[in-house]
Design a protein around this motif. Structure first.
Motif, PDB file in Angstrom:
ATOM      1  N   LYS A  95      37.680  52.317  50.504  1.00 41.19           N
ATOM      2  CA  LYS A  95      36.568  53.200  50.840  1.00 41.19           C
ATOM      3  C   LYS A  95      37.092  54.570  51.294  1.00 41.19           C
ATOM      4  N   ILE A 117      37.882  53.849  38.957  1.00 36.76           N
ATOM      5  CA  ILE A 117      36.772  54.356  38.160  1.00 36.76           C
ATOM      6  C   ILE A 117      36.654  55.835  38.502  1.00 36.76           C
ATOM      7  N   SER A 118      36.686  56.688  37.501  1.00 38.05           N
ATOM      8  CA  SER A 118      36.558  58.117  37.735  1.00 38.05           C
ATOM      9  C   SER A 118      35.239  58.596  37.146  1.00 38.05           C
ATOM     10  N   ASP A 119      34.490  59.386  37.923  1.00 45.12           N
ATOM     11  CA  ASP A 119      33.275  59.980  37.366  1.00 45.12           C
ATOM     12  C   ASP A 119      33.508  61.457  37.064  1.00 45.12           C
ATOM     13  N   GLY A 120      34.770  61.835  36.975  1.00 42.77           N
ATOM     14  CA  GLY A 120      35.100  63.208  36.627  1.00 42.77           C
ATOM     15  C   GLY A 120      35.271  64.105  37.840  1.00 42.77           C
ATOM     16  N   ALA A 121      35.179  63.528  39.047  1.00 44.41           N
ATOM     17  CA  ALA A 121      35.299  64.331  40.263  1.00 44.41           C
ATOM     18  C   ALA A 121      36.754  64.360  40.726  1.00 44.41           C
ATOM     19  N   ASN A 122      37.003  65.115  41.801  1.00 45.15           N
ATOM     20  CA  ASN A 122      38.361  65.233  42.312  1.00 45.15           C
ATOM     21  C   ASN A 122      38.756  64.065  43.216  1.00 45.15           C
ATOM     22  N   LYS A 123      37.825  63.114  43.421  1.00 44.40           N
ATOM     23  CA  LYS A 123      38.132  61.924  44.205  1.00 44.40           C
ATOM     24  C   LYS A 123      37.826  60.706  43.345  1.00 44.40           C
ATOM     25  N   PRO A 124      38.506  59.597  43.566  1.00 42.67           N
ATOM     26  CA  PRO A 124      38.150  58.406  42.784  1.00 42.67           C
ATOM     27  C   PRO A 124      36.738  57.957  43.130  1.00 42.67           C
ATOM     28  N   TYR A 125      35.978  57.544  42.109  1.00 47.02           N
ATOM     29  CA  TYR A 125      34.645  57.023  42.421  1.00 47.02           C
ATOM     30  C   TYR A 125      34.755  55.642  43.033  1.00 47.02           C
ATOM     31  N   ARG A 126      35.672  54.848  42.506  1.00 43.37           N
ATOM     32  CA  ARG A 126      35.934  53.536  43.079  1.00 43.37           C
ATOM     33  C   ARG A 126      37.397  53.239  42.862  1.00 43.37           C
ATOM     34  N   GLU A 182      37.940  56.761  48.471  1.00 45.42           N
ATOM     35  CA  GLU A 182      36.808  57.370  47.781  1.00 45.42           C
ATOM     36  C   GLU A 182      36.419  58.710  48.396  1.00 45.42           C
ATOM     37  N   SER A 183      36.875  58.984  49.618  1.00 42.88           N
ATOM     38  CA  SER A 183      36.463  60.208  50.285  1.00 42.88           C
ATOM     39  C   SER A 183      37.583  61.247  50.311  1.00 42.88           C
TER      40      SER A 183
END
Lengths: 239, 417
Positions: free
Chosen positions: B49, B366-375, B52-53
């Motif tokens: 968790k 899991i990456s949603d294209g952001a600079n942090k992992p989504y999961r 993720e942040s």
């Protein structure tokens, strides 16, 4: 990995994807390929059936279940910092945590299985979306014993219920913990904090006194600086 | 006739043989275990968790703190998953350095395991011997990264910096003076590679030393032979990996089967057990000492002959050097963007696994294209091993529980995450 071994792995994955498409088409399963990995998206009602056949049937023989985990897609592709236009007040530091969760989505949660075939030396990922309101899925403990604790963990952290699990208790969180901490609507700071109270001479729980704050905002850059060509075509299918 | 009831005892979480914070609830029939229920999570820090942040790179130090006796292997699993997402590969010299340090880590981990396992069963000496060697290897960690344990040395796209040309030396102090300093610095006259080579030359004899103490030791054999037997079928069913699986007779090693880093360019063998008991797993790990030593030697030879970059030359992922930053605006901007925002991998997901000393350590991102992992999901090898506790101890005596915890090589940093 040497190019020869890489080629061999590539061919095996290619064949696996074909076999999966052929075998599980009638069960509405979908095969995805990305990053040199194969993912099979399985409808929630068929998971036990598919799992058993993947373990026992030619040409799969996935003897080992490497991992099971939950995932919460409700905040997917949302960023904490919108910079499309400059506001009058200047840019903030992105201190607003993600507020709007898309709970209306019918499949907020997913369970992801990672399988390994030791005899065929190949890996496979299964992804099963479960219902948002009633996240229930059949257990695979009877297929692979190792699912036992992994499913307990997914239940503990995401509140996904595994129907038929022999012993579905919390595993990682504290005794008497309330909530499912890895859900996206659960704050990073938690809900309660505890301290020793000298007056009552015992440990007391209180609501957390610290505000959640974002140090580095979550942003998505759409200039696709890092996209290679084959990834770009793959992602169009994934999204 | 008096009523005979099973007796329930609490083992841990503060028991020295529980290897950290394991709480075991044991249901006993006399001195025989009927059921074991491990309670874990006392060291749960929600690493996944927290990751993720944070931007991707800021989670690398968390990986050290998962399995805190095989630090760099966990880092390797994480950076490989990121590299897979980004579609990049580290330069060849970095791959060899990673192989070298993975094997140093394997020896570090197995030394810790051997010392603790033997101590649990009553052999004090091995523990002291093992820690003597750990000291040298932790100095290698310190020489490359500045930290003896939590290195944060591997980065997506390579390693943080090249191996130092000068091994740090002891200084004279109030307690160590004159000739003693000279003796301590004997192996430290050259580069880090010289120091490691010196260690490699000494190490096989040291492994023989441990073996003299244990392999034919009557007490050691009585405590480990036929204890915690797992058949090959059950081992696969229970999700075993690493030495636990190989101890049961299955020749499965990711370094060979799904090779990564430079493992396909070095020569080594995979030891396999026969009976699947604690003694076989002990023999497997002892042989891994020797094989790791072999790999390290080959890496040293290669690294001596082949200088080169150790980090990808792509400032979108890897930070520019300090020097470049001083006189190049472009580099300064890259540096600023990398450390304030990080990089955004493409949308998608990746699972990458490495053969950590304890088994398969995998990271699923899991990456949603952001600079942090989504999961981020961390697959810790110890987790399924400990889950098999109930099956392995059933029918054994209370004292055997300690031997079985020892043979699993559990570390709660990674199990509780």
């Amino acid at each position: 990995m040497s190019s020869g071994a890489q080629k061999g792995m590539h061919d095996r994955l290619e064949r696996l994807a074909e076999d999966l498409t052929r075998t599980f088409k009638e069960l509405d399963c979908m095969v995805e390929r990305s990053n040199g990995e194969v993912t099979l998206v399985v409808p929630v009602e068929h998971i036990t059936d598919v799992a058993t056949r993947l373990r026992d049937d030619e040409p799969f023989f996935f003897q080992e279940l490497i991992d099971v985990c939950g995932a919460d897609y409700s905040a997917y592709a949302q960023s904490e910092w919108q910079t499309d236009s400059a506001p009058n007040t200047g840019f903030g530091r992105g201190v607003q945590p993600i507020g709007r969760l898309e709970s209306m989505q019918s499949n907020r949660f997913a369970v992801v299985y990672h399988l390994l075939s030791i005899s065929k030396n190949i890996r496979l990922r299964l992804r099963v979306f479960v219902d948002t309101e009633q996240p229930i899925i059949a257990t695979v403990v009877s297929v692979w014993q190792s699912a036992d604790w992994f499913e307990r963990e997914a239940f503990d952290l995401y509140g996904i219920l595994f129907d038929g699990h022999p012993d579905l208790r919390r595993i990682l969180t504290d005794y008497g913990f309330i909530g499912h901490p890895f859900r996206k609507d659960f704050p990073l700071t938690g809900q309660v904090e505890m301290r020793y109270d000298p007056h009552q001479a015992r440990v007391v729980y209180e609501p957390v006194s610290i505000d959640p704050r974002v140090l580095v905002p979550r942003v998505t850059r759409d200039d696709n600086r890092y996209l290679s060509e084959d990834n770009a075509t793959q992602d169009a299918g994934d999204a | 006739m008096p009523e005979i009831r099973n007796y329930t005892i609490n083992f841990g979480p503060q028991h020295p043989a529980a290897h950290g914070v394991l709480r075991l609830v044991l249901e006993m029939d006399g001195e025989v275990i009927e059921r074991a229920d491990p309670h874990i999570g006392l060291l749960h820090r929600a690493t996944e968790k927290l990751a993720e942040s944070k931007p991707y790179n800021q989670s690398i130090p968390y990986m050290d703190r998962l399995d805190y006796v095989s630090m760099m292997c966990s880092e390797h699993g994480y950076v490989r998953a990121i590299e897979k997402l980004l579609g990049v590969e580290a330069p060849i010299r970095a791959q060899y350095i990673r192989t070298l340090f993975d094997e140093i880590t394997r020896i570090l981990n197995h030394l810790m395991w051997l010392g603790a396992h033997a101590l649990d069963i009553g052999a004090m000496t091995v523990f002291l011997y093992a820690f003597r060697e750990r000291e040298d290897l932790m100095d290698c960690y310190e020489a490359v990264s500045g930290a003896r344990l939590h290195a944060a040395y591997y980065r997506p796209g390579g390693v943080y910096r090249d191996l130092p040309d000068q091994m740090p030396r002891y200084q004279a102090s109030q307690w160590v003076t004159g000739r003693d300093v000279g003796i301590r610095n004997q192996a430290r006259q050259g580069s880090l590679l010289d120091f490691i080579e010196d260690f490699c030359n000494r190490f096989p004899a040291l492994v023989d030393e441990y073996e003299t103490l244990l392999t034919d030791n009557r007490i050691w054999k009585q405590r480990t032979v036929d204890i915690g037997v797992v058949s090959p079928e059950r081992a696969m069913q229970l999700g075993f990996t690493g030495p636990m699986l190989r101890g049961s007779g299955i020749a499965w090693d990711l370094r060979k089967k799904q090779s990564y880093a430079a493992y396909d360019k070095v020569d080594f063998d995979i030891p396999v057990g026969k009976n699947g008991d604690c003694y076989d797993r002990y023999l497997v790990r002892i042989e891994e000492f020797r094989q790791s030593n072999r790999i390290i030697k080959q890496c040293i030879d290669w690294l001596r002959k082949n200088p080169g970059p150790v980090m990808l030359d792509d400032n979108k992922i890897a930070a520019p050097t300090r020097n470049e930053m001083k006189d190049d605006m472009e580099s300064l901007i890259h540096h600023f963007k990398l450390f304030t925002e990080g990089y955004c991998p493409p949308v998608g997901e990746a699972y990458a696994a490495v053969e950590a000393p304890k088994g398969e350590f995998g990271c699923y991102i899991i990456s949603d294209g952001a600079n942090k992992p989504y999961r981020l999901k961390i697959r810790a090898p110890g987790f399924p091993h400990l889950a098999a506790m109930d099956e392995m101890v059933k029918g054994h005596m209370l004292a055997d529980v300690v031997a079985i915890i020892g043979t699993m090589d559990v570390v709660f940093g990674e199990i509780d995450r």
